[in-house]
Enzyme design. Structure first.
Site, short mmCIF file in Angstrom:
data_model
loop_
_atom_site.label_atom_id
_atom_site.label_comp_id
_atom_site.label_asym_id
_atom_site.label_seq_id
_atom_site.Cartn_x
_atom_site.Cartn_y
_atom_site.Cartn_z
N GLY A 74 0.85 -1.20 0.30
CA GLY A 74 0.12 0.49 -0.09
C GLY A 74 1.10 1.53 -0.08
O GLY A 74 0.14 2.18 -0.73
N ASN A 172 -8.84 3.93 8.21
CA ASN A 172 -8.55 2.89 9.31
C ASN A 172 -8.25 3.43 10.61
O ASN A 172 -7.96 2.16 11.68
CB ASN A 172 -6.68 3.14 8.42
CG ASN A 172 -5.90 3.85 8.49
OD1 ASN A 172 -6.11 5.02 8.20
ND2 ASN A 172 -4.65 3.80 9.55
N GLN A 206 -8.06 -0.02 3.24
CA GLN A 206 -8.69 -0.68 4.32
C GLN A 206 -10.01 -1.46 3.71
O GLN A 206 -10.45 -2.00 4.35
CB GLN A 206 -8.72 0.25 5.55
CG GLN A 206 -7.99 0.40 6.52
CD GLN A 206 -7.40 -0.72 6.82
OE1 GLN A 206 -8.14 -1.18 7.41
NE2 GLN A 206 -6.48 -1.13 7.82
N SER A 226 -3.73 -3.23 -0.88
CA SER A 226 -2.91 -4.51 -0.11
C SER A 226 -2.89 -5.47 0.44
O SER A 226 -4.12 -5.95 0.98
CB SER A 226 -1.90 -3.62 0.79
OG SER A 226 -1.10 -3.93 1.36
N HIS A 228 -1.65 -7.47 2.39
CA HIS A 228 -2.04 -8.19 3.80
C HIS A 228 -3.34 -7.66 4.72
O HIS A 228 -3.11 -7.88 6.12
CB HIS A 228 -0.05 -8.18 4.65
CG HIS A 228 -0.27 -6.50 5.08
ND1 HIS A 228 -0.44 -6.64 6.15
CD2 HIS A 228 0.00 -5.36 4.13
CE1 HIS A 228 -0.05 -4.57 6.45
NE2 HIS A 228 0.29 -4.49 5.16
N THR A 264 12.16 -8.14 -10.25
CA THR A 264 11.57 -9.21 -10.35
C THR A 264 10.36 -9.41 -9.57
O THR A 264 10.00 -9.39 -8.66
CB THR A 264 12.85 -9.99 -10.66
OG1 THR A 264 13.78 -9.55 -11.22
CG2 THR A 264 12.22 -11.96 -10.36
N CYS A 352 0.97 2.93 13.13
CA CYS A 352 2.75 4.04 13.39
C CYS A 352 2.80 4.65 13.90
O CYS A 352 3.40 4.97 14.26
CB CYS A 352 2.37 4.42 11.47
SG CYS A 352 1.79 3.28 10.39
C1 LIG Z 1 -2.12 -0.83 5.94
C2 LIG Z 1 -2.32 0.43 5.01
C3 LIG Z 1 -0.98 1.28 4.66
C4 LIG Z 1 -0.21 1.03 3.79
O1 LIG Z 1 0.31 0.12 3.65
P1 LIG Z 1 1.46 -1.04 3.71
O2 LIG Z 1 1.08 -2.60 2.54
O3 LIG Z 1 1.42 -1.58 5.20
O4 LIG Z 1 2.18 -0.23 2.90
C5 LIG Z 1 -1.59 2.10 3.95
N1 LIG Z 1 -3.40 3.11 3.82
C6 LIG Z 1 -3.94 2.14 5.00
C7 LIG Z 1 -5.33 3.20 4.88
C8 LIG Z 1 -3.09 1.32 5.59
O5 LIG Z 1 -4.46 0.68 6.12
#
Ligand SMILES: *Cc1c(COP(=O)(O)O)cnc(C)c1O
Length: 407
Positions: A74, A172, A206, A226, A228, A264, A352
């Site tokens: 993300g 988030n 999110q 993202s 994860h 890659t 964070c």
């Molecule tokens: C987690 C998050 C990100 C960052 O994503 P990563 O894959 O951890 O770099 C960016 N924006 C929001 C709203 C998030 O919750």
């Protein structure tokens, strides 16, 4: 030693990798190690797996596969969207100034303007700060008490040199879902009226896989996500780039991602992201209903049973997994540590900012005092969280809050 139960209530920070996703990834972590840029069979199998993954993710958004670019997550997608749109826009503004016979001194002062809001993730806010250092102007729109950006305020902030609007799909920390479709429509209308093309980006990290999202309905040009955050692997994301947009490349090197993002490919990560997307789309209705029932049960119990509490964010236009509560007269960080001792893992503000003592910028933007922001806890549930889990967590929480208030 007694093994205590664990209650993971921080799915906005990251989610567990699902079994189905791990199984899909496993071949690409072991036997299928070919580089997708090679012409022999193993390389072509990796290429095919990436192509299939791109199709799966594009279909989930009603986008075209050629509009999906894989990234490292993300944060990279947000950086690329903002810096790319800013640089491309600046170039265009300067070309117009050259055509209008401006002096080179005047032209050097031209950068451009970006509109965002005060409750974005730091991946957006700190990229904006970087662009400000480079001379760009940024407007950070305020939000209302529940965290909504006002579409009319977006319109009022537009200047002749506005290049980009970036508003997150859902927040988030407090879970509030922003009026993306309204803002998209408004920007389209503005372009029809004035001829000024302003790119529209949304950080959907999110929201993607959690609520239905169709890029054409939302009217966005750029979208970040993202893996994860939806039970996929860490370190892989995508940026959606509408096909009529020329975004400069971000990582320079080889010709991967159609020459726009070198390196890659993370084949296992990409395959895992696609599997997580497929599962999220397949189970979405059921998961939304389950999560909302657990979420609302938790919110109701906390508000009813613990005095001097308040829900942050919009109670309806809210992510199904988010519960953010202001507990008056307590230190959120201390409560988190006590919860941790009982095996309950939650968050004070964003992942964070936890660990630092700065109050959450999101809660301050809602109008919280520094003390109220410091007394707030975010619980974010997952599809595996049951009503019984929620009840155990609240039964742990109640005496801890009472204890801290008595101290
Ligand atoms: C987690 C998050 C990100 C960052 O994503 P990563 O894959 O951890 O770099 C960016 N924006 C929001 C709203 C998030 O919750």
């Amino acid at each position: 030693m007694e093994i205590q139960n664990q209650y993971y209530m921080d799915h906005a920070a990251t989610t567990p990798l699902s079994k189905e996703v791990l199984n899909a990834m496993m071949p690409y972590l072991t036997v299928e190690y070919g580089n997708a840029s090679t012409i022999y069979m193993p390389g072509q199998r990796a290429r095919h797996a990436i192509d299939e993954s791109r199709r799966t993710i594009a279909a989930a958004l009603s986008a075209k596969p050629s509009e999906i670019y894989f990234t490292s997550g993300g944060s990279e997608s947000d950086n690329w969207a903002l810096i790319g749109a800013a640089e491309a826009g600046e170039k265009k503004l300067r070309q117009n100034a050259v055509d209008a016979l401006k002096t080179s001194e005047e032209i050097e002062k031209i950068h451009g303007h970006i509109i965002t809001d005060q409750i974005e993730h730091h991946a957006i806010l700190n990229t904006c700060a970087y662009l400000e250092e480079r001379g760009f102007n940024v407007t950070y729109l305020p939000v209302d008490r529940e965290g909504h950006v006002d579409p009319e305020a977006v319109k009022e902030a537009i200047r002749p040199d506005t290049l980009l609007v970036s508003i997150m799909t859902a927040n988030n920390e407090i879970g509030t879902i922003e009026p993306i479709q309204e803002i998209g429509r408004l920007l389209k209308g503005y372009e029809a009226e004035t001829g000024q093309r302003i790119l529209f980006h949304t950080d959907a990290v999110q929201a993607f896989g959690h609520i239905p999202l169709k890029v054409s309905e939302l009217g966005v040009d750029l979208m970040s996500a993202s893996a994860h955050k939806l039970n996929g692997p860490k370190g892989v994301g995508f940026l959606f780039v509408r096909q009529d947009i020329q975004l400069p490349s971000f990582v320079h090197g080889g010709a991967q991602e159609r020459g726009h993002r070198a390196g890659t490919e993370n084949v296992a990560g990409i395959v895992g992201f696609a599997k997580a997307t497929e599962v999220a789309m397949r189970d979405m209705t059921l998961r939304i209903n389950t999560e909302i029932s657990v979420r609302d049960h938790m919110i109701q119990r906390i508000l009813n049973e613990i005095p001097d509490t308040l829900l942050h964010g919009d109670s309806h236009k809210r992510l199904p997994n988010n519960i953010n509560i202001l507990f008056e007269h307590i230190e959120g960080e201390t409560l988190l540590l006590l919860l941790n001792e009982k095996g309950v893992y939650a968050s004070a503000g964003s992942a964070c900012s936890s660990g630092s003592l700065d109050p959450s910028h999101v809660l301050l933007a809602l109008g919280d005092s520094t003390e109220d922001a410091a007394g707030s806890i975010r619980f974010t549930i997952g599809q595996e969280t049951t009503i019984e889990d929620a009840d155990v967590v609240i039964d742990i929480l109640k005496p801890l809050v009472a204890y801290l208030r008595a101290c």
